[in-house]
Design a protein around this motif. Sequence first.
Motif, PDB file in Angstrom:
ATOM      1  N   ASP A 225     -17.694 -38.701  20.480  1.00  0.00           N
ATOM      2  CA  ASP A 225     -18.988 -38.196  20.924  1.00  0.00           C
ATOM      3  C   ASP A 225     -19.830 -37.817  19.713  1.00  0.00           C
ATOM      4  OD1 ASP A 225     -17.301 -36.114  20.290  1.00  0.00           O
ATOM      5  OD2 ASP A 225     -17.554 -35.024  22.136  1.00  0.00           O
TER       6      ASP A 225
ATOM      7  N   GLY C 141     -13.693 -26.026  28.496  1.00  0.00           N
ATOM      8  CA  GLY C 141     -13.693 -24.792  27.724  1.00  0.00           C
ATOM      9  C   GLY C 141     -15.109 -24.377  27.394  1.00  0.00           C
ATOM     10  N   GLY C 142     -15.649 -23.444  28.148  1.00  0.00           N
ATOM     11  CA  GLY C 142     -17.009 -22.975  27.897  1.00  0.00           C
ATOM     12  C   GLY C 142     -17.039 -21.996  26.728  1.00  0.00           C
TER      13      GLY C 142
ATOM     14  N   SER D 157      -8.638 -26.789  24.836  1.00  0.00           N
ATOM     15  CA  SER D 157      -9.637 -25.969  25.539  1.00  0.00           C
ATOM     16  C   SER D 157     -10.243 -24.938  24.600  1.00  0.00           C
ATOM     17  CB  SER D 157      -8.966 -25.287  26.733  1.00  0.00           C
ATOM     18  OG  SER D 157      -9.854 -24.383  27.357  1.00  0.00           O
ATOM     19  N   LEU D 158      -9.403 -24.294  23.806  1.00  0.00           N
ATOM     20  CA  LEU D 158      -9.912 -23.294  22.854  1.00  0.00           C
ATOM     21  C   LEU D 158     -10.825 -23.967  21.826  1.00  0.00           C
ATOM     22  CD1 LEU D 158     -10.040 -20.453  21.706  1.00  0.00           C
ATOM     23  CD2 LEU D 158      -7.880 -20.898  20.506  1.00  0.00           C
ATOM     24  N   GLN D 160     -12.628 -26.520  22.295  1.00  0.00           N
ATOM     25  CA  GLN D 160     -13.887 -26.844  22.962  1.00  0.00           C
ATOM     26  C   GLN D 160     -14.766 -25.592  23.107  1.00  0.00           C
ATOM     27  OE1 GLN D 160     -14.072 -28.212  27.156  1.00  0.00           O
ATOM     28  NE2 GLN D 160     -14.567 -30.215  26.319  1.00  0.00           N
ATOM     29  N   SER D 161     -14.147 -24.490  23.479  1.00  0.00           N
ATOM     30  CA  SER D 161     -14.911 -23.229  23.553  1.00  0.00           C
ATOM     31  C   SER D 161     -15.515 -22.905  22.188  1.00  0.00           C
ATOM     32  CB  SER D 161     -14.002 -22.075  23.993  1.00  0.00           C
ATOM     33  OG  SER D 161     -13.563 -22.232  25.325  1.00  0.00           O
ATOM     34  N   LEU D 162     -14.725 -23.081  21.141  1.00  0.00           N
ATOM     35  CA  LEU D 162     -15.207 -22.797  19.787  1.00  0.00           C
ATOM     36  C   LEU D 162     -16.356 -23.737  19.407  1.00  0.00           C
ATOM     37  CD1 LEU D 162     -11.786 -22.317  17.932  1.00  0.00           C
ATOM     38  CD2 LEU D 162     -13.380 -20.518  18.637  1.00  0.00           C
ATOM     39  N   ALA D 163     -16.184 -25.020  19.711  1.00  0.00           N
ATOM     40  CA  ALA D 163     -17.222 -26.002  19.356  1.00  0.00           C
ATOM     41  C   ALA D 163     -18.534 -25.647  20.037  1.00  0.00           C
ATOM     42  CB  ALA D 163     -16.772 -27.406  19.749  1.00  0.00           C
ATOM     43  N   ARG D 164     -18.438 -25.291  21.317  1.00  0.00           N
ATOM     44  CA  ARG D 164     -19.661 -24.967  22.068  1.00  0.00           C
ATOM     45  C   ARG D 164     -20.343 -23.724  21.517  1.00  0.00           C
ATOM     46  NH1 ARG D 164     -16.976 -27.299  27.135  1.00  0.00           N
ATOM     47  NH2 ARG D 164     -18.472 -28.892  27.742  1.00  0.00           N
ATOM     48  N   GLN D 165     -19.545 -22.752  21.108  1.00  0.00           N
ATOM     49  CA  GLN D 165     -20.170 -21.536  20.602  1.00  0.00           C
ATOM     50  C   GLN D 165     -20.643 -21.678  19.160  1.00  0.00           C
ATOM     51  OE1 GLN D 165     -17.745 -18.040  20.483  1.00  0.00           O
ATOM     52  NE2 GLN D 165     -19.412 -16.799  19.648  1.00  0.00           N
ATOM     53  N   PHE D 222     -17.255 -33.970  18.496  1.00  0.00           N
ATOM     54  CA  PHE D 222     -16.252 -32.969  18.840  1.00  0.00           C
ATOM     55  C   PHE D 222     -14.875 -33.619  18.944  1.00  0.00           C
ATOM     56  CE2 PHE D 222     -13.670 -31.061  22.321  1.00  0.00           C
ATOM     57  CZ  PHE D 222     -13.157 -30.031  21.549  1.00  0.00           C
TER      58      PHE D 222
END
Lengths: 233, 233, 233, 233
Positions: A225, C141-142, D157-158, D160-165, D222
Amino acid sequence: MSPPVCAIPGAGPGNGRALARRFAAAGYRVALIARRDETVAASAEGLGAAHGYVCDVTDGAAVEATFKAIAAELGPVETLLYNAGNAVFGSVDEVEAADLEAAWRTNTLGLFHCTRAVLPGMRAAGAGHIVVSGATASRKGGARFAGFAQAKAAQYSLAQSLARQLGPEGIHVAIAIIDGVVATPRTREMMPDRPDTFFLDADAIAESVYQITRQPPSAWTFEFDLRPFGERW
Amino acid sequence: MSPPVCAIPGAGPGNGRALARRFAAAGYRVALIARRDETVAASAEGLGAAHGYVCDVTDGAAVEATFKAIAAELGPVETLLYNAGNAVFGSVDEVEAADLEAAWRTNTLGLFHCTRAVLPGMRAAGAGHIVVSGATASRKGGARFAGFAQAKAAQYSLAQSLARQLGPEGIHVAIAIIDGVVATPRTREMMPDRPDTFFLDADAIAESVYQITRQPPSAWTFEFDLRPFGERW
Amino acid sequence: MSPPVCAIPGAGPGNGRALARRFAAAGYRVALIARRDETVAASAEGLGAAHGYVCDVTDGAAVEATFKAIAAELGPVETLLYNAGNAVFGSVDEVEAADLEAAWRTNTLGLFHCTRAVLPGMRAAGAGHIVVSGATASRKGGARFAGFAQAKAAQYSLAQSLARQLGPEGIHVAIAIIDGVVATPRTREMMPDRPDTFFLDADAIAESVYQITRQPPSAWTFEFDLRPFGERW
Amino acid sequence: MSPPVCAIPGAGPGNGRALARRFAAAGYRVALIARRDETVAASAEGLGAAHGYVCDVTDGAAVEATFKAIAAELGPVETLLYNAGNAVFGSVDEVEAADLEAAWRTNTLGLFHCTRAVLPGMRAAGAGHIVVSGATASRKGGARFAGFAQAKAAQYSLAQSLARQLGPEGIHVAIAIIDGVVATPRTREMMPDRPDTFFLDADAIAESVYQITRQPPSAWTFEFDLRPFGERW
């Protein structure tokens, strides 16, 4: 030894032009493919290594003829960067059957035609790269993307079928999931209030695509991505 | 009060017939839709509540006319069970562009046509159900499913766009991801060595689809998979 | 013949209590399991078929002892509805290592302990059901779910490993992906401005879980999502 | 200007050593982190730019102390390559609760500890890279991976949460989904009959990870998968 050849269906401004620039810089002969002569000419401008081909990728016979011409004029295609797209946005109420069909033909059927056209040469060489320009919609059907998302989902699926089959033959198939809007004069004008950081830079995309084609067969990526750092996802 | 109406495009043996039986048993009037008269007749046989309609779902005008006839003869469609499919198996070498197109038209374009045909009635009622018969290929492009998977992926994506848009209007859209082979006389004959437990039972699928249409709006399912217990996945 | 037994770890208000009610109505003996006596007592109130067990599901020895007691007092567990959860919300800056660990222990380790405790009985019977209460965070994972999402993702993964292994043994493992907020006195009070339609109804969830346990082995669901019709997703 | 610093928890043979080599070649000072002194020493051998740190990443206080030492001795960490893992294979019958916990602590809790340790420095710099070594099991719970997959799913999942934040803060978080077995003396010995093409080459993985850290913020990846070309998937 002659330089490798890269074919870019969907060679418009934005990604198409940037991909051409990147691969030309790396020593490729580049075949730019688009439906309209002006598009091809504009993208080829100033790129000595670029050669334009006018072709509708949804037309199987035209695709076959075009790739024959490319092979004759430039040599066998080593890398296919499938960037042809057709964006019809809107919900099920706003799009028509003809929009769904046009989107599917350009995104999916065209990929099939072009793959069939380059496969004999890639198989003869025992190597090759096919990289598809996907989108977030490839993996998610949004309410307002009823026409576009189904076509990108079909395209993603076809790319995956191709990757699974062709990988063991030494042909690397990958898809870039482009999550956001690529900066072009047109998109900047359409969204004048957006900051620079909202947009994806086409040269940055092209660089990542180029790097994917550098991967040795022992560690190939199918899917990656790409999004601007400020994008909420 | 007249009984609710359920329309089943793709009303052949297997899922189509089983869905008809299940909804008829629940008191529905059932409109069986298929391309060929014999298919419709065979599926309707012995089902008093079933009415046959010969229609090619890939033809927008024919779909519109058929659903007008259904509305006039049976009443407005409350539940659309989209079961039309077209399975062309094979790798990129084994399928042709025409196979990809036929698969896409039957699985995806037909869903679009039928949805457009039932939407006005469902919106007038402020309620309705659309359940699509999907497949594992909806989510995964296998090497030997280059023609089929892209069509099911497009169908899945369209169903998701529809679910996202129509849910808030009170119209429930769902998709069953059928992971395996449904037992029919034809599939049993094609795979004579497979044990009973290899196959999905169409009546069991129909029961799960029926239950999905019973869900109250406060807890709707979009996606559910169905596979025989012995299936390796 | 004695009635079947259903065990519900995480038997608090909301889903736990609603599941108990639904399975009791279907003739099950229900073992309610929670960490605190008051929780168990409140959920059991008025449910003649319900029996309370105080147990911390993250403690393997306690789980083993509890399930031995259930087997002795009610009979072998036919259905395990794993509803224990622990929601620590917040970003990587707002949660602590202890929060991540507590969430993982309750959601994932507890599922492992309970599964190990019921497996011998289910294997002896050649049948059984395990349904897990998952969440949107199981698949995504938000940014503000750094503690919760990782635990639900691990739980989802474990449920999938279990489903793949135990299916062929006749034991049905499924997970409900609950996408939204379940209405309870506490959640309603926390979000007083939200309309009724914002919330999932626990009884509707319980009904769908119950129906999943009715599926015959020829067509089992592993994963199904549940959301209120007005939810944007 | 001092060279950038790269920290590699999980600095064993295979990926850890190869990552160290790649980033050292690019001019980084490299902090190799592992539980045992021999591991660190072996990976550092012959790499002038590499500095070894013995630390158990599951121990928050030890991680904090280690990263303080790295900052003092080498400078602030610009790139964290989280490669620590713990593979306990087996089905629900073959793994124990302690295996699940150890896997989760090493893969997920350790990532949390290390991220917390590097965040202040990255935020002060307004930039940074965190790349996690994931696995196929990050996205799929196989029957025989009940202990491993849940831990990799939580880790994914963690991440992904980190990437988003952290993306909008200028910190790039990515995960490599490594789909296959990395060639090391140990894996080659364990699977003597497998051809070279069965294995992933650690240097090829390291090159792709390095390229990901070169992406400009306008087009960040990501997630990317990596598999040997002959792998069936």
